[in-house]
Write an enzyme that holds these catalytic residues in place. Structure first.
Site, PDB file in Angstrom:
ATOM      1  N   GLY A 149       0.840  -1.186   0.000  1.00  0.00           N
ATOM      2  CA  GLY A 149       0.000   0.000   0.000  1.00  0.00           C
ATOM      3  C   GLY A 149       0.877   1.238   0.000  1.00  0.00           C
ATOM      4  O   GLY A 149       2.055   1.164   0.344  1.00  0.00           O
TER       5      GLY A 149
ATOM      6  N   GLN B 295       3.312   9.912   1.313  1.00  0.00           N
ATOM      7  CA  GLN B 295       4.608   9.222   1.375  1.00  0.00           C
ATOM      8  C   GLN B 295       5.516   9.584   0.198  1.00  0.00           C
ATOM      9  O   GLN B 295       6.721   9.347   0.254  1.00  0.00           O
ATOM     10  CB  GLN B 295       4.414   7.702   1.446  1.00  0.00           C
ATOM     11  CG  GLN B 295       3.750   7.245   2.743  1.00  0.00           C
ATOM     12  CD  GLN B 295       3.555   5.746   2.786  1.00  0.00           C
ATOM     13  OE1 GLN B 295       2.568   5.243   2.282  1.00  0.00           O
ATOM     14  NE2 GLN B 295       4.503   5.034   3.358  1.00  0.00           N
TER      15      GLN B 295
ATOM     16  N   CYS C  43       6.222  -0.228   7.407  1.00  0.00           N
ATOM     17  CA  CYS C  43       5.848   0.959   6.645  1.00  0.00           C
ATOM     18  C   CYS C  43       7.028   1.374   5.776  1.00  0.00           C
ATOM     19  O   CYS C  43       8.167   1.410   6.247  1.00  0.00           O
ATOM     20  CB  CYS C  43       5.472   2.100   7.588  1.00  0.00           C
ATOM     21  SG  CYS C  43       4.960   3.611   6.753  1.00  0.00           S
ATOM     22  N   LEU C  44       6.747   1.704   4.523  1.00  0.00           N
ATOM     23  CA  LEU C  44       7.826   2.121   3.620  1.00  0.00           C
ATOM     24  C   LEU C  44       8.460   3.431   4.086  1.00  0.00           C
ATOM     25  O   LEU C  44       9.584   3.736   3.695  1.00  0.00           O
ATOM     26  CB  LEU C  44       7.285   2.266   2.196  1.00  0.00           C
ATOM     27  CG  LEU C  44       6.821   0.950   1.541  1.00  0.00           C
ATOM     28  CD1 LEU C  44       6.167   1.232   0.192  1.00  0.00           C
ATOM     29  CD2 LEU C  44       7.988  -0.020   1.382  1.00  0.00           C
TER      30      LEU C  44
ATOM     31  N   HIS D 179      -4.051   1.447   8.081  1.00  0.00           N
ATOM     32  CA  HIS D 179      -2.673   1.960   8.097  1.00  0.00           C
ATOM     33  C   HIS D 179      -2.558   3.141   7.121  1.00  0.00           C
ATOM     34  O   HIS D 179      -1.969   4.178   7.447  1.00  0.00           O
ATOM     35  CB  HIS D 179      -1.725   0.814   7.711  1.00  0.00           C
ATOM     36  CG  HIS D 179      -0.295   1.200   7.521  1.00  0.00           C
ATOM     37  ND1 HIS D 179       0.712   0.758   8.353  1.00  0.00           N
ATOM     38  CD2 HIS D 179       0.324   1.975   6.585  1.00  0.00           C
ATOM     39  CE1 HIS D 179       1.868   1.256   7.941  1.00  0.00           C
ATOM     40  NE2 HIS D 179       1.665   1.995   6.866  1.00  0.00           N
ATOM     41  N   GLU D 180      -3.133   2.980   5.920  1.00  0.00           N
ATOM     42  CA  GLU D 180      -3.052   4.045   4.903  1.00  0.00           C
ATOM     43  C   GLU D 180      -3.892   5.258   5.303  1.00  0.00           C
ATOM     44  O   GLU D 180      -3.467   6.405   5.113  1.00  0.00           O
ATOM     45  CB  GLU D 180      -3.507   3.531   3.538  1.00  0.00           C
ATOM     46  CG  GLU D 180      -2.756   2.319   2.993  1.00  0.00           C
ATOM     47  CD  GLU D 180      -1.253   2.462   3.003  1.00  0.00           C
ATOM     48  OE1 GLU D 180      -0.749   3.596   3.035  1.00  0.00           O
ATOM     49  OE2 GLU D 180      -0.570   1.420   3.002  1.00  0.00           O
TER      50      GLU D 180
ATOM     51  N   HIS E 285      -2.051   7.523   7.462  1.00  0.00           N
ATOM     52  CA  HIS E 285      -1.116   8.410   6.745  1.00  0.00           C
ATOM     53  C   HIS E 285      -1.810   9.701   6.324  1.00  0.00           C
ATOM     54  O   HIS E 285      -1.214  10.778   6.357  1.00  0.00           O
ATOM     55  CB  HIS E 285      -0.558   7.726   5.496  1.00  0.00           C
ATOM     56  CG  HIS E 285       0.605   6.810   5.744  1.00  0.00           C
ATOM     57  ND1 HIS E 285       1.791   7.256   6.279  1.00  0.00           N
ATOM     58  CD2 HIS E 285       0.774   5.489   5.508  1.00  0.00           C
ATOM     59  CE1 HIS E 285       2.646   6.236   6.355  1.00  0.00           C
ATOM     60  NE2 HIS E 285       2.051   5.147   5.903  1.00  0.00           N
TER      61      HIS E 285
HETATM   62  O1  GNR Z   1       4.144  -2.545   2.452  1.00  0.00           O
HETATM   63  C1  GNR Z   1       3.567  -2.414   3.532  1.00  0.00           C
HETATM   64  N1  GNR Z   1       3.317  -3.496   4.294  1.00  0.00           N
HETATM   65  C2  GNR Z   1       2.511  -3.484   5.420  1.00  0.00           C
HETATM   66  C3  GNR Z   1       2.563  -4.566   6.278  1.00  0.00           C
HETATM   67  C4  GNR Z   1       1.756  -4.602   7.389  1.00  0.00           C
HETATM   68  C5  GNR Z   1       0.904  -3.563   7.666  1.00  0.00           C
HETATM   69  C6  GNR Z   1       0.848  -2.472   6.830  1.00  0.00           C
HETATM   70  C7  GNR Z   1       1.634  -2.433   5.703  1.00  0.00           C
HETATM   71  S1  GNR Z   1       1.536  -1.062   4.633  1.00  0.00           S
HETATM   72  C8  GNR Z   1       3.177  -1.060   4.009  1.00  0.00           C
HETATM   73  C9  GNR Z   1       3.349   0.000   2.945  1.00  0.00           C
HETATM   74  C10 GNR Z   1       3.149   1.356   3.560  1.00  0.00           C
HETATM   75  O2  GNR Z   1       3.965   1.898   4.255  1.00  0.00           O
HETATM   76  N2  GNR Z   1       2.011   1.933   3.359  1.00  0.00           N
HETATM   77  O3  GNR Z   1       1.736   3.117   3.905  1.00  0.00           O
HETATM   78 NI    NI Z   2       2.932   3.192   5.715  1.00  0.00          NI
END
Ligand code: GNR
Ligand code: NI
Length: 174
Positions: free
Chosen positions: A46, A51, A94-95, A136-137, A140
């Site tokens: 995601g 980001q 998270c990236l 999670h997104e 952000h």
């Molecule tokens: O790639 C991603 N893997 C992930 C693993 C567990 C819970 C959430 C994520 S999202 C993350 C990519 C990202 O940072 N999205 O904002």
């Molecule tokens: Ni993230």
């Protein structure tokens, strides 16, 4: 299409609240295409626009497994509602916080309303990995990172670790 630079902590832009999109047009689709390519390039599932430094309420996602066909999904102006009472822990990453993983508890089922790639209004119930990822997104878009749910000590350690990792990357690139 273009691969964009992914911002990492402690970049202050990650704390910004993203603004609603007024119109799903070709410029926005270009951004979503670039975001998807950037996400695939970083092996993510995601990505939120903030980001890559763009404070718009836009998310791309692909939850397909390695051996499955790609399933790109696009969420514009997403709204979450009706979270389940039951919470589920999941080891998140998270990236924008590379190399750091820790457990976060979230509702395991939630309703999502959004505009898709063509600007159509959509509604779905998210469960399992989809529920984890969309929440999670969504965070952000509000300037919240998964490490904000951890203790202050763990959060500070996470930021220090990312600073170190990014510095060594810069050295390698030089
Ligand atoms: O790639 C991603 N893997 C992930 C693993 C567990 C819970 C959430 C994520 S999202 C993350 C990519 C990202 O940072 N999205 O904002
Ligand atoms: Ni993230």
């Amino acid at each position: 299409m273009a691969v964009l630079e992914i911002r990492t902590v402690p970049d202050p832009i990650l704390k910004e609240v993203s603004q609603p999109v007024e119109k799903v047009d070709d410029d926005l689709r270009q951004l979503m295409d670039d975001m998807l390519q950037t996400m695939y390039g970083a092996d993510g599932i995601g990505l939120a626009a903030i980001q890559v430094g763009v404070p718009k309420r836009v998310i791309v996602m692909d939850l397909a497994g390695r051996d499955e066909a790609p399933q790109p999904r696009y969420f514009v102006n997403p709204v979450l509602s009706d979270p389940s009472d039951s919470l589920k822990p999941y080891e998140e990453g998270c990236l924008s916080v590379p190399t750091v993983f820790d457990e976060v508890e979230r509702p395991d089922r939630i309703r999502i309303q959004y505009l898709d790639y063509d600007g159509n209004e959509c509604e779905e119930i998210a469960e399992d990995m989809f529920a984890v990822c969309i929440q999670h997104e969504m965070d952000h878009l509000e300037g919240v990172l998964f490490i904000d749910y951890l203790s202050r000590l763990k959060r500070q350690r996470a930021v220090q670790k990312v600073k170190k990792v990014e510095k060594s990357k810069d050295r390698d690139a030089a």
